[in-house]
Design an enzyme around this catalytic site. Structure first.
Site, PDB file in Angstrom:
ATOM      1  N   ASN A 108       0.818  -1.223   0.000  1.00  0.00           N
ATOM      2  CA  ASN A 108       0.000   0.000   0.000  1.00  0.00           C
ATOM      3  C   ASN A 108       0.850   1.270   0.000  1.00  0.00           C
ATOM      4  OD1 ASN A 108       0.909  -0.159   2.608  1.00  0.00           O
ATOM      5  ND2 ASN A 108      -1.067  -0.628   3.522  1.00  0.00           N
ATOM      6  N   ARG A 148       3.112   6.386  11.890  1.00  0.00           N
ATOM      7  CA  ARG A 148       2.481   5.841  13.097  1.00  0.00           C
ATOM      8  C   ARG A 148       2.278   6.980  14.081  1.00  0.00           C
ATOM      9  NH1 ARG A 148       0.913   2.413  10.418  1.00  0.00           N
ATOM     10  NH2 ARG A 148       1.407   0.200  10.473  1.00  0.00           N
ATOM     11  N   GLN A 200      -5.718   2.953  18.425  1.00  0.00           N
ATOM     12  CA  GLN A 200      -6.721   2.800  17.358  1.00  0.00           C
ATOM     13  C   GLN A 200      -7.719   1.708  17.715  1.00  0.00           C
ATOM     14  OE1 GLN A 200      -3.908   4.339  13.699  1.00  0.00           O
ATOM     15  NE2 GLN A 200      -4.854   2.382  13.520  1.00  0.00           N
ATOM     16  N   HIS A 205      -7.591   5.955  10.279  1.00  0.00           N
ATOM     17  CA  HIS A 205      -6.490   5.264   9.590  1.00  0.00           C
ATOM     18  C   HIS A 205      -7.003   4.568   8.326  1.00  0.00           C
ATOM     19  CE1 HIS A 205      -2.763   2.431  10.212  1.00  0.00           C
ATOM     20  NE2 HIS A 205      -2.803   2.994   9.015  1.00  0.00           N
TER      21      HIS A 205
HETATM   22  P1  NAD Z   1      10.324   0.958   4.394  1.00  0.00           P
HETATM   23  O1  NAD Z   1      10.852  -0.136   5.239  1.00  0.00           O
HETATM   24  O2  NAD Z   1      10.392   0.805   2.916  1.00  0.00           O
HETATM   25  O3  NAD Z   1      11.064   2.338   4.761  1.00  0.00           O
HETATM   26  C1  NAD Z   1      11.221   2.792   6.064  1.00  0.00           C
HETATM   27  C2  NAD Z   1      12.433   3.723   6.088  1.00  0.00           C
HETATM   28  O4  NAD Z   1      12.476   4.361   7.376  1.00  0.00           O
HETATM   29  C3  NAD Z   1      13.763   2.988   5.902  1.00  0.00           C
HETATM   30  O5  NAD Z   1      14.517   3.617   4.891  1.00  0.00           O
HETATM   31  C4  NAD Z   1      14.431   3.117   7.268  1.00  0.00           C
HETATM   32  O6  NAD Z   1      15.843   3.171   7.191  1.00  0.00           O
HETATM   33  C5  NAD Z   1      13.833   4.424   7.753  1.00  0.00           C
HETATM   34  N1  NAD Z   1      13.962   4.607   9.199  1.00  0.00           N
HETATM   35  C6  NAD Z   1      13.814   3.698  10.194  1.00  0.00           C
HETATM   36  N2  NAD Z   1      14.063   4.252  11.372  1.00  0.00           N
HETATM   37  C7  NAD Z   1      14.366   5.545  11.155  1.00  0.00           C
HETATM   38  C8  NAD Z   1      14.733   6.618  11.992  1.00  0.00           C
HETATM   39  N3  NAD Z   1      14.890   6.465  13.316  1.00  0.00           N
HETATM   40  N4  NAD Z   1      14.955   7.820  11.422  1.00  0.00           N
HETATM   41  C9  NAD Z   1      14.854   7.987  10.081  1.00  0.00           C
HETATM   42  N5  NAD Z   1      14.536   6.995   9.235  1.00  0.00           N
HETATM   43  C10 NAD Z   1      14.302   5.787   9.770  1.00  0.00           C
HETATM   44  O7  NAD Z   1       8.837   1.181   4.863  1.00  0.00           O
HETATM   45  P2  NAD Z   1       7.632   1.887   4.076  1.00  0.00           P
HETATM   46  O8  NAD Z   1       6.940   0.894   3.211  1.00  0.00           O
HETATM   47  O9  NAD Z   1       8.121   3.139   3.468  1.00  0.00           O
HETATM   48  O10 NAD Z   1       6.643   2.196   5.291  1.00  0.00           O
HETATM   49  C11 NAD Z   1       7.056   3.037   6.356  1.00  0.00           C
HETATM   50  C12 NAD Z   1       6.033   2.997   7.463  1.00  0.00           C
HETATM   51  O11 NAD Z   1       4.834   3.646   7.043  1.00  0.00           O
HETATM   52  C13 NAD Z   1       5.573   1.599   7.882  1.00  0.00           C
HETATM   53  O12 NAD Z   1       6.473   0.965   8.753  1.00  0.00           O
HETATM   54  C14 NAD Z   1       4.251   1.897   8.530  1.00  0.00           C
HETATM   55  O13 NAD Z   1       4.430   2.185   9.894  1.00  0.00           O
HETATM   56  C15 NAD Z   1       3.754   3.145   7.809  1.00  0.00           C
HETATM   57  N6  NAD Z   1       2.601   2.843   6.917  1.00  0.00           N
HETATM   58  C16 NAD Z   1       1.423   3.473   7.152  1.00  0.00           C
HETATM   59  C17 NAD Z   1       0.316   3.163   6.372  1.00  0.00           C
HETATM   60  C18 NAD Z   1      -1.014   3.854   6.558  1.00  0.00           C
HETATM   61  O14 NAD Z   1      -2.036   3.336   6.106  1.00  0.00           O
HETATM   62  N7  NAD Z   1      -1.059   4.995   7.190  1.00  0.00           N
HETATM   63  C19 NAD Z   1       0.421   2.187   5.356  1.00  0.00           C
HETATM   64  C20 NAD Z   1       1.666   1.611   5.117  1.00  0.00           C
HETATM   65  C21 NAD Z   1       2.754   1.916   5.924  1.00  0.00           C
END
Ligand code: NAD
Length: 358
Positions: free
Chosen positions: A117, A256, A285, A309
């Site tokens: 997503n 989050r 949530q 959400h």
């Molecule tokens: P991803 O794993 O592709 O990317 C996450 C990035 O965050 C990585 O590059 C990682 O190095 C970086 N990161 C981790 N800790 C960090 C920190 N302390 N400071 C800076 N960068 C940091 O993940 P993604 O697919 O891009 O998704 C990211 C997050 O988005 C998910 O883990 C989820 O919590 C959230 N998300 C929300 C929804 C929604 O419906 N709102 C849907 C999908 C994902």
């Protein structure tokens, strides 16, 4: 085998719209497949407290399927009771509702449907940035009220062009946001992430990495949070960090809720330190009725773009994460290798680098 599945209730909408797959009514489309093989498939939205369906059945379930939209919070305490649990599957992206360190301790694998997503969320981030910068919500509310006073909304409306925009986390979603921002002609795109983008990728969006977080936030007009929730990001955006933001910056968080301090954000918006806050994720949530983020406002009465959400649960996204959940489950049942990109906790350790530096 007992498969326990915690999803949100879809009510009438789910009866009328079968593509709402991530609901207790439509069960990710898994029932026939599981029952045909003689497995027990238990689905519910009842997840809070000791007497909940979730806590009652987690004690002997082998598989837990849950979703970030209505998470069954699998704490370290619950892991102790879940004697039979082998695998947790997140129907979506983001597995922070599972205590990942406890999963390692108990030898439970955790998988999610990576990428399923990310476009849905990146599009939502774009919408949030635009609706805050252009002061859209108060303008629409004015129209519904029957009023028409252009100056009242124009006094806090700006262009996206020429702004400095930064993402905390430049993974799948963060990078897609950067790509989508390029045609808006920002002054500069910057990112903060312990993992540097590959050179080709950063060149393609002309994004500069800033390694110090305070320095990073002090340069941004707009900040979008796109990192997972883990020990290193919980409460990352707190009163101290907010004091380093440019006065009147906009903050978008679809990652989050608990990455931002709830009360510090509300206070920063109230004082005008933040001009706007938007997103779809909450520290709890469903969010309680009196959650301060539902109604917080900036001094001009706007700046709130909060929704439930749902950014990552569009009908397009649901089709993808339902298919991905099926694939993970089917691999598990057939003893096949899982797609490496979906494995968060493998056999006894973190398989991903995205949940903190260790
Ligand atoms: P991803 O794993 O592709 O990317 C996450 C990035 O965050 C990585 O590059 C990682 O190095 C970086 N990161 C981790 N800790 C960090 C920190 N302390 N400071 C800076 N960068 C940091 O993940 P993604 O697919 O891009 O998704 C990211 C997050 O988005 C998910 O883990 C989820 O919590 C959230 N998300 C929300 C929804 C929604 O419906 N709102 C849907 C999908 C994902």
């Amino acid at each position: 085998m007992k498969v326990l599945c915690i999803l949100y209730s879809g009510g009438n909408a789910a009866k009328e719209e079968p593509r709402l797959l991530g609901t207790i009514e439509n069960e990710l489309g898994l029932r026939e497949y599981l029952e045909a093989q003689g497995h027990e498939f238990l689905v519910s939205d009842d997840k809070e407290g000791e007497d909940s369906f979730f806590q009652k059945h987690i004690v002997d379930a082998e598989v837990l399927i849950t979703t970030p939209f209505h998470p069954g919070y699998l704490t370290a305490d619950l892991f102790k009771k879940a004697k039979n649990l082998k695998i947790c599957i997140t129907a979506g992206v983001g597995s922070d509702h599972i205590d990942l360190n406890a999963a390692i301790e108990h030898g439970v694998e955790v998988l999610e449907v990576s990428g399923s997503n990310v476009v849905s969320v990146a599009e939502h981030v774009m919408m949030n940035i635009l609706l805050l910068v252009r002061n859209f919500v108060p303008a629409h509310e004015m129209i519904e009220r029957g009023d028409w006073q252009v100056s009242e909304v124009a006094r806090n409306a700006f262009d996206l062009e020429g702004k400095v925009i930064g993402t905390i986390g430049a993974g799948r979603i963060g990078y897609r946001v950067l790509q989508r921002l390029v045609p808006f002609n920002p002054k500069e795109l910057i990112y903060y992430d312990y993992a540097a983008l590959p050179e080709e990728a950063s060149k393609a969006v002309n994004a500069r990495r800033v390694e110090d977080l305070k320095e990073f936030v002090s340069q941004c007009d707009i900040i979008t949070v796109n990192a997972p929730l883990h020990e290193g990001t919980r409460n990352l955006v707190n009163a101290e960090l907010l004091s380093h933001f440019k006065k009147g910056a906009w903050l978008v968080n679809t990652a989050r809720g608990a990455i931002c301090d709830k009360d510090a954000v509300a206070a920063a918006l109230k004082s005008g330190q933040l001009r706007g806050y938007a997103g779809d994720v909450w520290d709890q949530q469903p969010a309680p009725r009196d959650h301060v983020w539902r109604t917080m406002k900036n001094p001009l009465g706007g700046g709130n773009g909060m929704v439930p959400h749902y950014s990552g649960t569009t009908l397009d996204a649901q089709a993808r994460y339902a298919k991905g959940t099926f694939q993970i489950l089917d691999n598990y049942l057939k003893g096949k290798e899982q797609e490496p990109q979906n494995v968060i906790i493998g056999k006894g350790s973190y398989a991903t680098k995205a949940y903190g530096q260790r």
